[in-house]
Design a protein around this motif. Structure first.
Motif, PDB file in Angstrom:
ATOM      1  N   UNK A 292       0.923  -1.203   0.004  1.00 43.45           N
ATOM      2  CA  UNK A 292      -0.061  -0.038  -0.019  1.00 43.45           C
ATOM      3  C   UNK A 292       0.814   1.280   0.065  1.00 43.45           C
ATOM      4  N   UNK A 293       0.551   2.157  -0.788  1.00 42.62           N
ATOM      5  CA  UNK A 293       1.306   3.599  -1.001  1.00 42.62           C
ATOM      6  C   UNK A 293       2.504   3.225  -1.787  1.00 42.62           C
ATOM      7  N   UNK A 294       3.154   4.076  -1.603  1.00 43.74           N
ATOM      8  CA  UNK A 294       4.590   4.178  -2.493  1.00 43.74           C
ATOM      9  C   UNK A 294       5.676   3.976  -1.688  1.00 43.74           C
ATOM     10  N   UNK A 295       5.682   2.434  -1.350  1.00 38.61           N
ATOM     11  CA  UNK A 295       6.748   1.895  -0.216  1.00 38.61           C
ATOM     12  C   UNK A 295       8.110   2.050  -0.666  1.00 38.61           C
ATOM     13  N   UNK A 296       8.973   2.113   0.119  1.00 39.69           N
ATOM     14  CA  UNK A 296      10.291   1.939  -0.338  1.00 39.69           C
ATOM     15  C   UNK A 296      10.979   0.827   0.480  1.00 39.69           C
ATOM     16  N   UNK A 297      12.270   0.199   0.235  1.00 34.79           N
ATOM     17  CA  UNK A 297      12.815  -0.882   1.171  1.00 34.79           C
ATOM     18  C   UNK A 297      12.597  -0.783   2.455  1.00 34.79           C
ATOM     19  N   UNK A 298      12.795   0.217   3.088  1.00 35.01           N
ATOM     20  CA  UNK A 298      12.746   0.629   4.620  1.00 35.01           C
ATOM     21  C   UNK A 298      11.573   0.179   4.952  1.00 35.01           C
ATOM     22  N   UNK A 299      10.335   1.032   4.272  1.00 37.71           N
ATOM     23  CA  UNK A 299       8.961   0.626   4.766  1.00 37.71           C
ATOM     24  C   UNK A 299       8.635  -0.936   4.622  1.00 37.71           C
ATOM     25  N   UNK A 300       9.018  -1.379   3.422  1.00 35.49           N
ATOM     26  CA  UNK A 300       8.401  -2.861   3.118  1.00 35.49           C
ATOM     27  C   UNK A 300       9.164  -3.976   4.277  1.00 35.49           C
TER      28      UNK A 300
ATOM     29  N   UNK B  73      17.080  -8.365   2.119  1.00 34.10           N
ATOM     30  CA  UNK B  73      18.740  -8.128   1.902  1.00 34.10           C
ATOM     31  C   UNK B  73      19.020  -6.890   1.098  1.00 34.10           C
ATOM     32  N   UNK B  74      18.117  -6.483   0.300  1.00 38.38           N
ATOM     33  CA  UNK B  74      18.480  -5.249  -0.197  1.00 38.38           C
ATOM     34  C   UNK B  74      18.391  -4.091   0.618  1.00 38.38           C
ATOM     35  N   UNK B  75      17.554  -4.212   1.439  1.00 45.12           N
ATOM     36  CA  UNK B  75      17.396  -3.249   2.518  1.00 45.12           C
ATOM     37  C   UNK B  75      18.791  -3.254   3.491  1.00 45.12           C
ATOM     38  N   UNK B  76      19.343  -4.476   3.709  1.00 44.84           N
ATOM     39  CA  UNK B  76      20.271  -4.453   4.356  1.00 44.84           C
ATOM     40  C   UNK B  76      21.524  -3.710   3.783  1.00 44.84           C
TER      41      UNK B  76
ATOM     42  N   UNK C 237      23.644   4.090   1.119  1.00 50.87           N
ATOM     43  CA  UNK C 237      23.158   4.335  -0.208  1.00 50.87           C
ATOM     44  C   UNK C 237      21.737   3.664  -0.695  1.00 50.87           C
ATOM     45  N   UNK C 238      21.142   3.984  -1.475  1.00 47.09           N
ATOM     46  CA  UNK C 238      20.040   3.181  -2.009  1.00 47.09           C
ATOM     47  C   UNK C 238      20.506   1.982  -2.658  1.00 47.09           C
ATOM     48  N   UNK C 239      19.886   1.078  -2.971  1.00 48.55           N
ATOM     49  CA  UNK C 239      20.005  -0.163  -3.436  1.00 48.55           C
ATOM     50  C   UNK C 239      20.654   0.106  -4.739  1.00 48.55           C
ATOM     51  N   UNK C 240      19.949   0.684  -5.759  1.00 50.06           N
ATOM     52  CA  UNK C 240      20.250   1.069  -6.912  1.00 50.06           C
ATOM     53  C   UNK C 240      21.737   1.853  -7.007  1.00 50.06           C
ATOM     54  N   UNK C 241      21.791   2.889  -6.063  1.00 50.12           N
ATOM     55  CA  UNK C 241      23.120   3.587  -6.084  1.00 50.12           C
ATOM     56  C   UNK C 241      24.062   2.792  -5.847  1.00 50.12           C
ATOM     57  N   UNK C 242      23.926   1.875  -4.890  1.00 55.66           N
ATOM     58  CA  UNK C 242      25.234   1.041  -4.539  1.00 55.66           C
ATOM     59  C   UNK C 242      25.652   0.073  -5.671  1.00 55.66           C
ATOM     60  N   UNK C 243      24.542  -0.453  -6.303  1.00 51.43           N
ATOM     61  CA  UNK C 243      24.883  -1.505  -7.443  1.00 51.43           C
ATOM     62  C   UNK C 243      25.370  -0.837  -8.571  1.00 51.43           C
ATOM     63  N   UNK C 244      24.794   0.169  -8.815  1.00 54.39           N
ATOM     64  CA  UNK C 244      25.300   1.100  -9.842  1.00 54.39           C
ATOM     65  C   UNK C 244      26.709   1.658  -9.784  1.00 54.39           C
ATOM     66  N   UNK C 245      27.333   1.919  -8.478  1.00 52.99           N
ATOM     67  CA  UNK C 245      28.737   2.416  -8.337  1.00 52.99           C
ATOM     68  C   UNK C 245      29.259   1.246  -8.408  1.00 52.99           C
ATOM     69  N   UNK C 246      29.160   0.260  -7.868  1.00 55.06           N
ATOM     70  CA  UNK C 246      29.908  -0.926  -7.501  1.00 55.06           C
ATOM     71  C   UNK C 246      30.001  -2.117  -8.447  1.00 55.06           C
ATOM     72  N   UNK C 247      28.834  -2.167  -9.292  1.00 59.25           N
ATOM     73  CA  UNK C 247      28.552  -3.394 -10.064  1.00 59.25           C
ATOM     74  C   UNK C 247      28.082  -3.120 -11.415  1.00 59.25           C
ATOM     75  N   UNK C 248      26.939  -2.273 -11.592  1.00 62.29           N
ATOM     76  CA  UNK C 248      26.495  -2.129 -13.088  1.00 62.29           C
ATOM     77  C   UNK C 248      27.242  -1.379 -13.768  1.00 62.29           C
ATOM     78  N   UNK C 249      27.575  -0.151 -13.509  1.00 62.24           N
ATOM     79  CA  UNK C 249      28.421   0.719 -14.244  1.00 62.24           C
ATOM     80  C   UNK C 249      29.676   0.109 -14.639  1.00 62.24           C
TER      81      UNK C 249
ATOM     82  N   UNK D  37      10.227   1.827  -4.252  1.00 63.74           N
ATOM     83  CA  UNK D  37      10.556   0.697  -4.082  1.00 63.74           C
ATOM     84  C   UNK D  37      11.548   0.001  -5.253  1.00 63.74           C
ATOM     85  N   UNK D  38      12.800  -0.054  -4.787  1.00 72.06           N
ATOM     86  CA  UNK D  38      13.703  -1.035  -5.553  1.00 72.06           C
ATOM     87  C   UNK D  38      13.962  -2.317  -5.022  1.00 72.06           C
ATOM     88  N   UNK D  39      12.986  -3.182  -5.625  1.00 72.27           N
ATOM     89  CA  UNK D  39      12.941  -4.734  -5.271  1.00 72.27           C
ATOM     90  C   UNK D  39      14.050  -5.370  -5.554  1.00 72.27           C
TER      91      UNK D  39
END
Length: 420
Positions: free
Chosen positions: A185-193, A219-222, A229-241, A285-287
């Motif tokens: 419900x609502x526009x949840x993020x990882x912390x709220x979920x 695990x994404x929230x951990x 950082x947000x999950x995407x920011x961490x993955x983008x910096x360390x893995x994706x880019x 939410x970044x699932x």
């Protein structure tokens, strides 16, 4: 080699097969059969022609060489936009291996331990209870709770033994409770979920059953808590880019919308599964368990890095021993971890840290192969023994299991022939 290439040229003219001249040395060195690969192509062409799927993209790589990258059919049955090699697909649960690798990068950094309790990073999980079924005075099954015998650990999240389940499959009382709990419900993020999940009872005691659920989302929230950082920011910096996974993200920007592959009208609706909708829609939410989108070429970079033992193009992402651990069976019978009807790796496979791992060899499929797939139809497998991997992208929820089984057989049959 020149004489062999000339002979293959005559064969192609005689049979109507038409790989380019540049393919000859690669195919000869790869051990793949030209005819076998044509049967792989024909299979997907027929799936499109008979209206079973709108289209697909298939990529096969061996010994670090691209053996096949081909697109079939259309991205969208209504618009008839041709499928292209750079088409973007909803990855759904093929997001899980990416999140698992990101978490293990933090393990390699010494910032997380597999034995760490989840509550170290998300304190509300310290009070999570475990559901038990009891009968009331009328004999009706009701849910009660009991304390957890031990804390959920990071290891539990990675190998799907946390007791945190899903609410969109199965019909036992706990899964029904998840389904009715308005998690999204609502526009949840990882912390709220994570906070909402912690208030629900676990489906079973941690470490007792392989139970496919929101473990990787938590695990994404951990990762967010540890990295700041947000999950995407961490993955983008360390893995994706660094890997060059330029189209892998948790949403599609407007400029890339025309590249998104869509299922056939009337196929199994997945737009609301786990709270995921249109990938173009902006949401918080970044699932980590199911929210990513990407291309075959992007995922091939990820798969090659794993096949190389954690490094690619001179850059190391994981220690070799970390990749070995992740792709080992960590839920064998002697572990005491039970399997039920919903043990999705199948009876010939165990499970590591984010991957199913084949432990029973058959005439085609070797032990040590690791893999996973997504509810939308995407799948991949990595075969260290044969130094190869394949990535298949489909937007076809109802056909995914059948196609995955048949296509993998054809790929291995093409490899077994060892020649034209």
């Amino acid at each position: 080699m020149a004489r062999l290439a000339a002979a293959l040229t005559l064969l192609f003219f005689a049979t109507g097969l038409s790989p380019s001249r540049a393919e000859f040395p690669t195919l000869v060195a790869s051990g793949f059969s030209v005819r076998g690969l044509e049967r792989v192509r024909d299979y997907l062409r027929n799936e499109v022609a008979t209206g079973k799927i709108p289209g697909a993209v298939l990529l096969i790589q061996r010994h670090g060489q691209r053996i096949l990258l081909e697109s079939f059919g259309v991205k969208d049955a209504e618009s008839r936009r041709p499928m292209t090699d750079d088409s973007i697909f909803r990855l759904y649960s093929m997001s899980k291996p990416v999140t698992s690798v990101a978490a293990m990068m933090l393990v390699d950094d010494g910032k997380i331990s597999l034995d760490d309790p989840l509550s170290k990073f998300i304190p509300v999980f310290a009070g999570t209870k475990v559901a038990v079924e009891k009968h009331d005075e009328n004999g009706k099954v009701v849910l009660a709770t009991e304390p957890a015998a031990r804390p959920i650990t990071i290891l539990d999240l990675l190998r799907q033994t946390s007791g945190i389940t899903y609410g969109f499959y199965g019909d036992n009382p706990v899964r029904q409770l998840y389904a009715k709990s308005n998690l999204f419900d609502g526009d949840v993020d990882n912390a709220e979920l994570a906070e909402r999940l912690a208030k629900l009872p676990l489906a079973e005691q941690p470490g007792t059953l392989w139970d496919y659920g929101h473990s990787t989302d938590v695990l994404g929230r951990v990762i967010e808590v540890v990295s700041g950082k947000s999950l995407y920011a961490f993955e983008k910096e360390r893995l994706l880019d660094p890997l060059g996974m330029i189209d892998t993200a948790f949403r599609v920007d407007d400029s890339r919308r025309s590249r998104v592959a869509e299922p056939l009208p009337g196929d199994v609706p997945l737009s609301t599964v786990k709270g995921l909708g249109d990938p173009v829609q902006r949401r918080r939410w970044q699932s980590g368990g199911g929210g990513m989108v990407g291309t075959a070429d992007d995922y091939a970079r990820f798969a090659q890095m794993l096949l190389n033992g954690g490094q690619l193009d001179g850059r190391r992402y994981l220690k070799p021993e970390t990749v070995s651990l992740m792709t080992s069976d960590l839920v064998p019978p002697e572990s005491g971890i039970a399997r039920d009807y919903y043990y999705f790796p199948s009876g010939d496979s165990g499970f590591g840290l984010g991957f199913a791992v084949r432990v029973v060899e058959n005439p085609l499929l070797p032990t040590g192969e690791y893999r996973w797939d997504g509810a939308g139809g995407t799948f991949f497998f990595v075969d260290p023994k044969d130094d190869m991997f394949a990535v298949c992208m489909l937007a076809s929820p109802s056909q995914r299991q059948r196609i995955q089984i048949e296509l993998k057989k054809l790929i291995y049959q093409a490899l077994e022939k060892q020649g034209p």
